[in-house]
Design a protein around this motif. Structure first.
Motif, short mmCIF file in Angstrom:
data_model
loop_
_atom_site.label_atom_id
_atom_site.label_comp_id
_atom_site.label_asym_id
_atom_site.label_seq_id
_atom_site.Cartn_x
_atom_site.Cartn_y
_atom_site.Cartn_z
N LEU A 147 0.85 -1.19 0.00
CA LEU A 147 0.00 0.00 0.00
C LEU A 147 0.88 1.24 0.00
O LEU A 147 1.97 1.21 0.57
N PRO A 148 0.43 2.32 -0.62
CA PRO A 148 1.22 3.56 -0.58
C PRO A 148 1.24 4.14 0.83
O PRO A 148 0.39 3.84 1.64
N SER A 149 2.25 4.98 1.12
CA SER A 149 2.32 5.62 2.42
C SER A 149 1.29 6.74 2.51
O SER A 149 0.72 7.16 1.50
N THR A 150 1.07 7.23 3.70
CA THR A 150 0.11 8.31 3.89
C THR A 150 0.54 9.55 3.11
O THR A 150 -0.27 10.19 2.44
N TYR A 151 1.86 9.85 3.18
CA TYR A 151 2.33 11.06 2.50
C TYR A 151 2.11 10.95 1.00
O TYR A 151 1.70 11.91 0.35
N GLN A 207 -0.72 13.01 -3.64
CA GLN A 207 -1.63 12.81 -4.77
C GLN A 207 -2.84 13.72 -4.67
O GLN A 207 -3.38 14.18 -5.65
N HIS A 208 -3.25 13.98 -3.43
CA HIS A 208 -4.42 14.83 -3.22
C HIS A 208 -4.05 16.30 -3.22
O HIS A 208 -4.85 17.15 -2.84
N GLY A 209 -2.80 16.61 -3.55
CA GLY A 209 -2.39 18.01 -3.67
C GLY A 209 -2.09 18.68 -2.35
O GLY A 209 -2.14 19.91 -2.25
#
Ligand code: HEM
Ligand code: HEM
Ligand code: SF4
Lengths: 372, 241
Positions: free
Chosen positions: A5-9, A14-16
């Motif tokens: 899974l990708p990290s939180t950061y 990705q969400h800008g």
């Protein structure tokens, strides 16, 4: 691990979300967890590098107040947490999917992230009659809970229901509802009690697990010490009135207007461990005692069985078959004892008087050394 | 029904009475610490449970509940240290200091228990003991020692709550989850408190009754240490050793 899974950061990026906002976010998270400023880099590193934790969030016998509280998180706003920090893959109430599709998702997570996913449980399972009193998708919640817990890494028991049982298992507990730790005994369980728990406490617990990859230090009843380490009473701003002996006696008396201590109105603050006086509720707006209402002790085991909310100790004594308060029982026993010794004394006098008439000594001569 | 322990062989003097040193100083001291502490604990405990007086004015000028709690805690410590002193006496004192122990595995003890109970019911003098009789010993063991330790354990557990992770928390904090949370500890502590009222009524009555009936200086014995006895009264040597 089938896929990383990708990290939180990574997700935040990705969400800008810019780097500066990310810093702020990590700092406030660290503050909520009660960490020193020097620990902020550690939180940041975790957010940047550690893969998000897959979470399955089950709902059993409950009222959804935990979810309601959770989505009102203010500090790391719930959106960030729910969408970014953890990967909330299955949640009956919050997910978009429905029906059979949804149950498939649960099975898929259990397979793909075997031994890695966190199981969050809201509510508890009725155990009587094979668990028929709570059915989800045609399966008893008791089964679902056991099935999903089997491959979980750890379990977060949300709220009083999952932690201790809450109103469902209050006497006489008709459905045999039992909290998670009574049903699942072979997994690490963290209890986050409260009805509901404070949202910042919920996010704080998840943030801690993500950051340190372990459960926070727990107290003797399985609650995280950082949020449940102290009593309401010891951090209550009305405590000065308690120590002074100034108590509210009725809801509309002078003391109530002056904000005196709510002890005599049944406040459970002296018996309750939670963060309400410091973290407060609804983005730090207030907490029950702050608005003149005594604490009802919702984060304590079996609080529904602890007498009427507005009386200090009006419950029955902790002995089976006796429905009376300690003071009623105590006074009755004292009176009976008093009556007993009085009767003894009276019969002694009566007999003595009788003997004197008969001219006999009070104490018969006793020379044999035998006890008759 | 005969008990096997020894009647006093020391021949009383011309008056018909003998005198013997029974309660050693630390035993007497422990008794009075105990009696005062329990009285203070019960009275302050009632106030803590239901604080009746409310001073007016600024909170900063008053410390009523705070003071009452402080007295309760000081008396609580006194009770604990009184108990420890009494335990010391039990091991290092004279035989009388062990006479209250419930020797439930000895036939003599049960016989004495029955005999003593019958004497109170039949209003007979029977045989006075220099130490404690079995019934008295049982009542001290149950009401004062057993329930006293219950109060100390629950009390210290409640006391520990103000200092999580501290000394008393580590020593007695386990009591809280054992009884089902802090509320239940308060409830037990409060319920058991009343047993001391029951005990004190019985204890004072019996002490005055016996003292009056036996004329053996019972009441003063817990102050001076000496008790009087008559021919046929019971010593405790055989019953203990
Ligand atoms: C004015 C009040 C009191 C008086 C005059 C008094 C008197 C006495 C006397 C004379 C004895 C010796 C009995 C014997 O020889 O068998 C005794 C023993 C005892 N009393 Fe009291 N008492 C008083 C209050 C209390 C209270 C309030 C308590 C505790 C709740 C208490 C607890 C005990 C205990 C535990 C013993 C056994 C002593 C031992 O073996 O260490 N007494 N008391
Ligand atoms: C004979 C022994 C004792 C009696 C009769 C007694 C009685 C009481 C009573 C009636 C209460 C009020 C309970 C409630 O309604 O919440 C109380 C509270 C309390 N007692 Fe005791 N107690 C005794 C021994 C002790 C001891 C040895 C300690 C240890 C320091 C202790 C510590 C406390 C504490 C901490 C509280 C709670 C105070 C609060 O909530 O602010 N007690 N006691
Ligand atoms: S209001 Fe409740 S928590 Fe606050 S000081 Fe009074 S009893 Fe304690």
């Amino acid at each position: 691990m089938s896929e990383r899974l990708p990290s939180t950061y990574a997700v935040l990026e990705q969400h800008g979300v810019d780097r500066r906002t990310f810093f702020k976010y990590c700092t406030s998270l660290a503050a909520i967890m009660g960490l020193e400023a020097s620990m902020v880099p550690k939180v940041m590193a975790a957010m940047e590098t550690k893969p998000r934790i897959p979470v399955i969030w089950l709902h059993g016998l409950e009222c959804t107040c935990c979810s309601e509280s959770f989505i009102r998180s203010s500090h790391p706003i719930a959106q960030d947490i729910v969408l970014n920090m953890i990967s909330l893959d299955y949640d009956d109430t919050l997910q978009a999917a429905a029906g059979e599709q949804v149950e498939e998702i649960r099975k898929k997570i259990m397979k793909d992230y075997k031994g890695q996913y966190l199981l969050a449980v809201e509510g508890n399972a009725p155990t009587r009659d094979g668990g028929v009193y709570c059915m989800v998708a045609g399966q008893s919640f008791l089964d679902i809970l056991k099935e999903t817990a089997a491959d979980a890494k750890a379990i977060v028991a949300w709220g009083a229901c999952a932690s201790y049982g809450c109103v469902q298992n209050a006497r006489p507990n008709p459905t045999g509802a039992e909290p998670v730790h009574k049903i699942i005994t072979n997994k690490p369980i963290i209890n986050v009690p409260g009805c509901p728990p404070i949202s910042e406490v919920m996010t704080g617990v998840l943030a801690y697990i993500l950051t340190f990859d372990q459960l926070p230090e727990l107290d003797r009843t399985g609650r995280p010490k950082m949020f449940y380490g102290q009593r309401i009473h010891d951090k209550c701003y009305r405590r000065a009135f308690f120590d002074a002996g100034q108590f509210v006696e009725t809801w509309d008396d002078e003391g109530a207007r002056k904000g005196w201590c709510l002890y005599k109105m049944g406040c459970r603050g002296p018996m309750t461990y939670n963060s309400c006086p410091t973290v407060k509720w609804n983005a730090g707006t207030s907490f029950p005692i702050g608005s003149g209402h005594p604490c009802i002790g919702c984060s304590e085991p079996n609080f529904w069985d602890h007498g009427p909310f507005y009386e200090r100790m009006a419950d029955s004594v902790p002995l089976p078959g006796i429905e009376a308060t300690p003071d009623q029982v105590g006074k009755t026993l004292a009176v009976l004892t008093g009556a007993g010794v009085t009767a003894h004394l009276a019969s002694y006098w009566a007999r003595r008087a009788g003997k004197r008439v008969a001219g006999k000594p009070v104490d018969p001569e006793n020379t044999t050394g035998e006890v008759k | 029904m005969a008990t096997t322990y020894r009647s006093l062989e020391i021949v009383p003097g011309e008056t018909g009475y003998g005198r013997k040193y029974v309660w050693q100083a630390p035993v007497r001291l422990a008794h009075w610490i105990n009696a005062l502490a329990v009285t203070a604990l019960f009275l302050t405990g009632l106030y803590i449970a239901n604080p009746a007086l409310a001073p007016n004015g600024e909170a900063a000028n008053h410390f009523v509940m705070g003071t009452v709690r402080e007295i309760h805690f000081v008396a609580g410590y006194a009770l604990l240290f009184g108990f420890l002193l009494r335990i010391y006496c039990f091991y290092f004192g004279n035989n009388y200091s062990r006479s209250g122990f419930p020797f439930v595995w000895r036939k003599e003890w049960w016989a004495d228990l029955r005999a003593q109970a019958m004497q109170y019911l039949r209003l007979e003098r029977g045989h006075v003991h220099l130490g404690h009789n079995a019934l008295a010993g049982l009542s001290y063991t149950f009401f004062v020692i057993f329930l006293g330790w219950c109060q100390i354990l629950t009390g210290m557990a409640l006391y520990s709550e103000t200092n999580p992770g501290g000394f008393w928390d580590r020593l007695t904090g386990w009591v809280i989850p054992l009884l089902g949370g802090s509320y239940m500890v308060h409830l037990w502590h409060h319920t058991i408190a009343w047993s001391f009222v029951v005990f004190t009524i019985i204890h004072l009555y019996i002490v005055f009754f016996d003292s009056h009936q036996f004329r053996n200086g019972l009441i003063t014995s817990i102050i001076s240490g000496y008790k009087f006895y008559q021919k046929g009264d019971l010593d405790h040597d055989r019953w203990l050793s």
